[in-house]
Design an enzyme around this catalytic site. Sequence first.
Site, mmCIF file in Angstrom:
data_model
loop_
_atom_site.group_PDB
_atom_site.id
_atom_site.type_symbol
_atom_site.label_atom_id
_atom_site.label_comp_id
_atom_site.label_asym_id
_atom_site.label_seq_id
_atom_site.Cartn_x
_atom_site.Cartn_y
_atom_site.Cartn_z
ATOM 1 C CG HIS A 211 44.731 42.643 41.073
ATOM 2 N ND1 HIS A 211 44.906 42.491 39.723
ATOM 3 C CD2 HIS A 211 43.392 42.676 41.275
ATOM 4 C CE1 HIS A 211 43.728 42.460 39.129
ATOM 5 N NE2 HIS A 211 42.793 42.557 40.053
HETATM 6 C C1 UD1 Z 1 39.356 45.676 42.484
HETATM 7 C C2 UD1 Z 1 38.260 44.773 41.915
HETATM 8 C C3 UD1 Z 1 38.891 43.791 40.925
HETATM 9 C C4 UD1 Z 1 39.685 44.514 39.875
HETATM 10 C C5 UD1 Z 1 40.731 45.380 40.570
HETATM 11 C C6 UD1 Z 1 41.603 46.133 39.594
HETATM 12 C C7 UD1 Z 1 36.388 44.225 43.435
HETATM 13 C C8 UD1 Z 1 35.804 43.165 44.250
HETATM 14 N N1 UD1 Z 1 37.639 43.971 42.966
HETATM 15 O O1 UD1 Z 1 40.227 44.861 43.252
HETATM 16 O O2 UD1 Z 1 37.859 43.060 40.296
HETATM 17 O O3 UD1 Z 1 40.315 43.582 39.028
HETATM 18 O O4 UD1 Z 1 40.036 46.302 41.418
HETATM 19 O O5 UD1 Z 1 42.550 46.895 40.268
HETATM 20 O O6 UD1 Z 1 35.756 45.226 43.206
HETATM 21 N N2 UD1 Z 1 44.274 50.697 46.919
HETATM 22 C C9 UD1 Z 1 45.085 51.791 46.834
HETATM 23 N N3 UD1 Z 1 44.759 52.761 45.937
HETATM 24 C C10 UD1 Z 1 43.680 52.680 45.127
HETATM 25 C C11 UD1 Z 1 42.840 51.556 45.242
HETATM 26 C C12 UD1 Z 1 43.147 50.564 46.128
HETATM 27 O O7 UD1 Z 1 46.080 51.902 47.515
HETATM 28 O O8 UD1 Z 1 43.461 53.610 44.332
HETATM 29 C C13 UD1 Z 1 44.625 49.616 47.875
HETATM 30 C C14 UD1 Z 1 43.841 49.730 49.144
HETATM 31 O O9 UD1 Z 1 44.702 49.457 50.198
HETATM 32 C C15 UD1 Z 1 42.789 48.634 49.026
HETATM 33 C C16 UD1 Z 1 43.471 47.615 48.136
HETATM 34 O O10 UD1 Z 1 44.348 48.366 47.286
HETATM 35 O O11 UD1 Z 1 42.438 48.117 50.257
HETATM 36 C C17 UD1 Z 1 42.510 46.832 47.315
HETATM 37 O O12 UD1 Z 1 41.642 47.705 46.566
HETATM 38 P P1 UD1 Z 1 40.131 47.288 46.215
HETATM 39 O O13 UD1 Z 1 39.516 48.268 45.295
HETATM 40 O O14 UD1 Z 1 39.414 46.916 47.439
HETATM 41 O O15 UD1 Z 1 40.284 45.932 45.433
HETATM 42 P P2 UD1 Z 1 41.263 45.534 44.284
HETATM 43 O O16 UD1 Z 1 42.120 44.447 44.801
HETATM 44 O O17 UD1 Z 1 41.912 46.711 43.621
#
Ligand code: UD1
Length: 370
Positions: A211
């Site tokens: 991811h």
């Molecule tokens: C975040 C952390 C990363 C961790 C990862 C585990 C930061 C900078 N990154 O990255 O270190 O390894 O979490 O998963 O904090 N989304 C959903 N549902 C959710 C959460 C996210 O659909 O419950 C989607 C959203 O479209 C979002 C994207 O995933 O924009 C990314 O989520 P985000 O929390 O921004 O970063 P991660 O890539 O998950």
Amino acid sequence: MPETTKPLIHLIAAARPNFMKIAPLYHQLAREDWCTVQIIHTGQHYDPNMSADFFRDFGLPEPDHHLDVGSGSHAVQTAKVMLAYEQVCLEQRPDWLIVVGDVNSTVACALVAAKLHIPVAHLEAGLRSGDREMPEEINRIVTDALSDLLWTPSPDGDENLLREGKSKDQVDRVGNIMIDSFEMLKGRISEDTTRADMGFEPGGYALVTMHRPSNVDDQSVLQVIVEQLIEVSGSVPLVLPLHPRTRKQAETFGLLAGIENAPNINVIEPIAYIQFMNLVCDAKLLITDSGGIQEETSYLGIPCLTLRDNTERPITIEMGTNKLVKPGQLTDSVAEILRGNWPGGKAIPLWDGKTAGRVAASLRRHTRQS
Ligand code: UD1
């Protein structure tokens, strides 16, 4: 001790990897009679399979505060956590803030507390990849700079912090809390039937997770990874729980159908901890860009190919079963593992399931009783 005089500790839950890390510590602190512990869920992760399932499996109570920040750009997400957590801090004046790991909520809450002169303790401190293109590296550096008490998992963490000017009495090496999380649920993990229900024998499949922006946000990189995974799946079937970010990007780049239609790749939704670790424990190998999985596979002695240029967890390479690989090297590296050509890991000191106890003891030592 009367309830009102007990030091109040805030423990920040935010995103998937944090839920595992806070669970053993929450249970440890909740058992101790010298402090009161509260969970603050920032809401960075919110889908049930990225959040609520973990609270359930680890027996965590409903958070005392839910900030509901959701997704957004880094600045938006960080700022929303800061705005919301500042209100909680102003009302509650905790005696300690404990943050874990390196996600955006970690740095956001640390910044709020430090400005309000609330002491900050960081669990999993001192890890450095040296790569500031990773958002997590910036979060680690800033969080550690703001923290008063720093709990490290391995000697490289201590060395990094001392080099950056932290004093010896601020740094306590406590070991790896993720191993506590695993040990806590080991019985239920081995009883779980996820692997068997998917029709796999132990050692008969590889598990893949990815991811990181560096792997999934660039079309040409993701395309190479997808091509390599399809090739690898010719020699070992793959199970791929797809992170929401990866699914979105693969769809945007027109790569999703290719993975989903590959006959030996099982694309599934992200799964809860017990089910996931059931798959990890019997996997022939892991392909990942996660931090925690590099540690779990080292602990379990399972070969791990990490799809990154660097790692903030070098001990998993020095003593564990981890190797860094470039996307184009996946097929060759998997072939090496299938030939049995892979280092077996050694036991890493203090990765023993007793880290939460050491953290609580350290916190108590550093807490001024009022
Ligand atoms: C975040 C952390 C990363 C961790 C990862 C585990 C930061 C900078 N990154 O990255 O270190 O390894 O979490 O998963 O904090 N989304 C959903 N549902 C959710 C959460 C996210 O659909 O419950 C989607 C959203 O479209 C979002 C994207 O995933 O924009 C990314 O989520 P985000 O929390 O921004 O970063 P991660 O890539 O998950």
